[in-house]
Design a protein around this motif. Structure first.
Motif, short mmCIF file in Angstrom:
data_model
loop_
_atom_site.label_atom_id
_atom_site.label_comp_id
_atom_site.label_asym_id
_atom_site.label_seq_id
_atom_site.Cartn_x
_atom_site.Cartn_y
_atom_site.Cartn_z
N GLU A 182 0.82 -1.22 0.00
CA GLU A 182 0.00 0.00 0.00
C GLU A 182 0.85 1.26 0.00
N ARG A 183 1.96 1.23 0.71
CA ARG A 183 2.70 2.45 0.99
C ARG A 183 3.95 2.65 0.15
N LEU A 266 6.83 -2.74 11.94
CA LEU A 266 7.81 -3.35 11.05
C LEU A 266 7.81 -2.69 9.67
N ALA A 267 6.63 -2.32 9.19
CA ALA A 267 6.57 -1.64 7.89
C ALA A 267 7.25 -0.28 7.98
N ASP A 268 7.01 0.45 9.07
CA ASP A 268 7.66 1.75 9.25
C ASP A 268 9.17 1.61 9.29
N ASP A 269 9.66 0.61 10.02
CA ASP A 269 11.10 0.37 10.10
C ASP A 269 11.69 0.09 8.72
N VAL A 273 14.46 2.42 6.56
CA VAL A 273 15.76 1.95 6.07
C VAL A 273 15.90 2.28 4.57
N ILE A 274 14.85 2.00 3.80
CA ILE A 274 14.90 2.25 2.35
C ILE A 274 15.06 3.74 2.09
N ALA A 275 14.32 4.58 2.82
CA ALA A 275 14.41 6.03 2.64
C ALA A 275 15.81 6.53 2.97
#
Length: 279
Positions: A182-183, A266-269, A273-275
């Motif tokens: 989704e994000r 976990l999705a925020d983490d 990392v990717i950002a």
């Protein structure tokens, strides 16, 4: 996805407010075990008393630090358990203040300190004043706990919540994959190691075998669970082995080790990392 809407186990009128602390405390952690081991070994001298009091102060400070995290609690029931433990802590602190008074009294009884009359107006506080203050504070804390602990813990425990809480590690991976899809603005793929409904949680600290592949900023990431942790690997950091498999010497550990962590955490983490890699 399972939605948590109420307490898993009721806290009825016959259940004491301390029960939440006691249930959680029974099966948790090295910290509790170390303290209990110290008590079993024996606490007999001033060094033991001072070190345990200082350790208690550090533990209270650590609780403040833990609760300041953005993901410190998932549900009102988590808050009820913490409140139960903190009220128990307050009661023990009050008990400790009372025992401190008794300990000083034993020093006086041995004739190794003198207990004067309370200081008069304008005079500095003395030993008698200090002991009186300790008694007053202990009594005040006991009364506050007796008055408020039960109603507060029960109100927190009864509060409905709607946190999307998985029941096992596989549900966690699936939920994280859905959130990332989704994000995230590039490809996200859930790699199924087994068919839906086929996973049986063996209560081990490994994953179910399913992973998530995330493409971002020219890099390919793999989200997975290893030995007691959630982590991301970068494809560019993999080393090809003679058998054609890829091995990783480095990986990015995420902020929680819970098998059934809040998927949003976990999705925020992962996205963080990717950002950071893109920046």
């Amino acid at each position: 996805m399972l939605i948590n809407q109420a307490a898993e186990t009721g806290l009825d009128d016959d259940t004491p407010w301390t029960a939440l602390y006691e249930r959680t405390d029974d099966g948790h952690g090295d910290y509790v075990s170390e303290v209990r081991s110290a008590v079993e070994y024996g606490l007999h001298d001033p060094r033991d008393s001072m070190e345990m009091a200082c350790a208690a102060a550090e533990t209270a400070g650590a609780s403040v630090h833990a609760l300041s995290s953005a993901w410190s609690l998932y549900t009102p029931q988590d808050a009820a358990t913490v409140a139960s433990a903190l009220f128990v802590q307050l009661r023990h602190n009050a008990d400790a203040l009372q025992e401190l008074v008794h300990s000083v009294g034993r020093i006086v009884e041995r004739g190794e300190a003198e207990l004067p009359a309370p200081a008069g107006p304008g005079q500095p506080a003395n030993l008698a004043d200090a002991l009186a203050t300790l008694r007053t504070v202990a009594d005040t804390v006991h009364k506050l706990v007796d008055r408020h602990a039960s109603t507060t813990v029960r109100a927190l425990h009864a509060a409905p919540g709607t946190a999307p809480l998985p029941t096992d590690v596989h549900e966690t991976v699936v939920a994280v994959a859905a959130l990332l899809a989704e994000r995230h603005d590039q490809e996200v793929m859930l790699n199924q190691h087994h068919s839906d409904g086929a996973y049986e949680d063996a209560d081990e600290d490994f994953g179910c075998g399913c992973t998530i592949t995330i493409t971002g900023g020219g890099e390919e990431y793999t989200f997975h669970r290893g030995e007691s942790e959630w982590s991301l690997t970068r494809q560019s950091e993999g080393e090809e082995q003679p058998d054609g498999s890829i091995a990783f010497r480095t990986w990015q550990t995420l902020s929680t080790t819970l098998k059934t962590a809040h998927p949003q955490q976990l999705a925020d983490d992962t996205l963080r990392v990717i950002a950071a890699d893109r920046a």
